[in-house]
Motif scaffolding. Sequence first.
Motif, PDB file in Angstrom:
ATOM      1  N   PHE A   9       0.827  -1.296   0.090  1.00 19.38           N
ATOM      2  CA  PHE A   9      -0.066   0.030  -0.033  1.00 19.38           C
ATOM      3  C   PHE A   9       0.790   1.407  -0.138  1.00 19.38           C
ATOM      4  CE2 PHE A   9      -2.381   3.138   2.213  1.00 19.38           C
ATOM      5  CZ  PHE A   9      -3.579   3.472   1.489  1.00 19.38           C
ATOM      6  N   PHE A  10       1.955   1.273   0.760  1.00 23.04           N
ATOM      7  CA  PHE A  10       2.685   2.287   0.914  1.00 23.04           C
ATOM      8  C   PHE A  10       3.679   2.522   0.028  1.00 23.04           C
ATOM      9  CE2 PHE A  10       0.823   2.656   5.213  1.00 23.04           C
ATOM     10  CZ  PHE A  10       0.384   3.503   5.138  1.00 23.04           C
ATOM     11  N   LEU A  11       4.345   1.393  -0.324  1.00 17.90           N
ATOM     12  CA  LEU A  11       5.580   1.221  -1.426  1.00 17.90           C
ATOM     13  C   LEU A  11       6.601   2.067  -0.735  1.00 17.90           C
ATOM     14  CD1 LEU A  11       3.623   1.668  -4.866  1.00 17.90           C
ATOM     15  CD2 LEU A  11       4.519  -0.399  -3.776  1.00 17.90           C
ATOM     16  N   PRO A  12       7.124   1.803   0.575  1.00 15.67           N
ATOM     17  CA  PRO A  12       8.176   2.462   0.714  1.00 15.67           C
ATOM     18  C   PRO A  12       9.538   2.239   0.245  1.00 15.67           C
ATOM     19  CG  PRO A  12       7.506   0.967   2.461  1.00 15.67           C
ATOM     20  CD  PRO A  12       6.616   0.820   1.303  1.00 15.67           C
ATOM     21  N   GLY A  13      10.663   2.959   0.028  1.00 17.37           N
ATOM     22  CA  GLY A  13      11.780   2.504  -0.459  1.00 17.37           C
ATOM     23  C   GLY A  13      12.667   2.298   0.836  1.00 17.37           C
ATOM     24  N   GLY A  21       4.488   0.397  10.933  1.00 19.37           N
ATOM     25  CA  GLY A  21       3.486   0.521  12.096  1.00 19.37           C
ATOM     26  C   GLY A  21       1.958   0.111  11.575  1.00 19.37           C
ATOM     27  N   SER A  22       1.785   0.477  10.166  1.00 24.89           N
ATOM     28  CA  SER A  22       0.368   0.229   9.701  1.00 24.89           C
ATOM     29  C   SER A  22       0.199  -1.553   9.346  1.00 24.89           C
ATOM     30  CB  SER A  22       0.238   0.827   8.379  1.00 24.89           C
ATOM     31  OG  SER A  22      -0.497   0.525   7.751  1.00 24.89           O
ATOM     32  N   GLN A  79      15.826   6.511   2.720  1.00 27.61           N
ATOM     33  CA  GLN A  79      15.379   7.463   1.816  1.00 27.61           C
ATOM     34  C   GLN A  79      14.297   8.340   2.287  1.00 27.61           C
ATOM     35  OE1 GLN A  79      14.473   5.486  -1.615  1.00 27.61           O
ATOM     36  NE2 GLN A  79      16.443   5.517  -2.679  1.00 27.61           N
ATOM     37  N   ASP A  80      13.394   7.453   3.092  1.00 30.11           N
ATOM     38  CA  ASP A  80      12.153   8.199   3.474  1.00 30.11           C
ATOM     39  C   ASP A  80      11.764   7.483   4.731  1.00 30.11           C
ATOM     40  OD1 ASP A  80       9.993   9.548   3.916  1.00 30.11           O
ATOM     41  OD2 ASP A  80       8.975   9.336   2.298  1.00 30.11           O
ATOM     42  N   PRO A  81      12.423   7.833   5.709  1.00 31.58           N
ATOM     43  CA  PRO A  81      12.413   6.987   7.043  1.00 31.58           C
ATOM     44  C   PRO A  81      10.734   7.169   7.754  1.00 31.58           C
ATOM     45  CG  PRO A  81      13.531   9.020   7.491  1.00 31.58           C
ATOM     46  CD  PRO A  81      13.432   8.830   5.962  1.00 31.58           C
ATOM     47  N   VAL A  82      10.016   8.397   7.186  1.00 30.06           N
ATOM     48  CA  VAL A  82       8.908   8.533   7.701  1.00 30.06           C
ATOM     49  C   VAL A  82       7.816   7.474   7.208  1.00 30.06           C
ATOM     50  CG1 VAL A  82       6.563  10.166   7.827  1.00 30.06           C
ATOM     51  CG2 VAL A  82       8.984  10.949   8.313  1.00 30.06           C
TER      52      VAL A  82
END
Length: 149
Positions: free
Chosen positions: A32-36, A50-51, A40-43
């Motif tokens: 869903f979030f597709l974090p890197g 967390g989700s 790069q983007d710790p938030v």
Amino acid sequence: MDGGKLLFQLFKIVCGFIAGLIAAGVFLAWGFFLPGPPDQDPVVFATAVGSGLVGASVIGAAALVPATVVIVIAEIARLRGLIFHVAAAGAIAFLLWTLGPEGASANAGELRPGSAVALAAGFLAGAVYWLIAGRTSGSWQANSAHKSG
């Protein structure tokens, strides 16, 4: 029956179930979030994790009863195969997804959007559970062939 082995297997069952839920929850949140990478983007990374943990608790509440039935069957029958555990968890995930709120699918008789993702999350949960507890299902039971003499 060995009481110590049973107690240790119960501990592994609880840990395996929780780890499987976390794996499924993080898998769904990650998509869903597709974090890197975290640097790069710790938030976004922290939000996805967390989700995923919150999602794991929701999945756990929905899957507790059917998973308990499958775990009891696997323990009594000594079903230790990876395929059994992955298939059972996938089936539970697919059924929970399919039996979700009414009107979620476009037309009656069609699969709900996201069914493949729910199935994959179930497969992952089953594999994680198998690694921790499923491959030793029923190991606490006494062997049926006793040596005599």
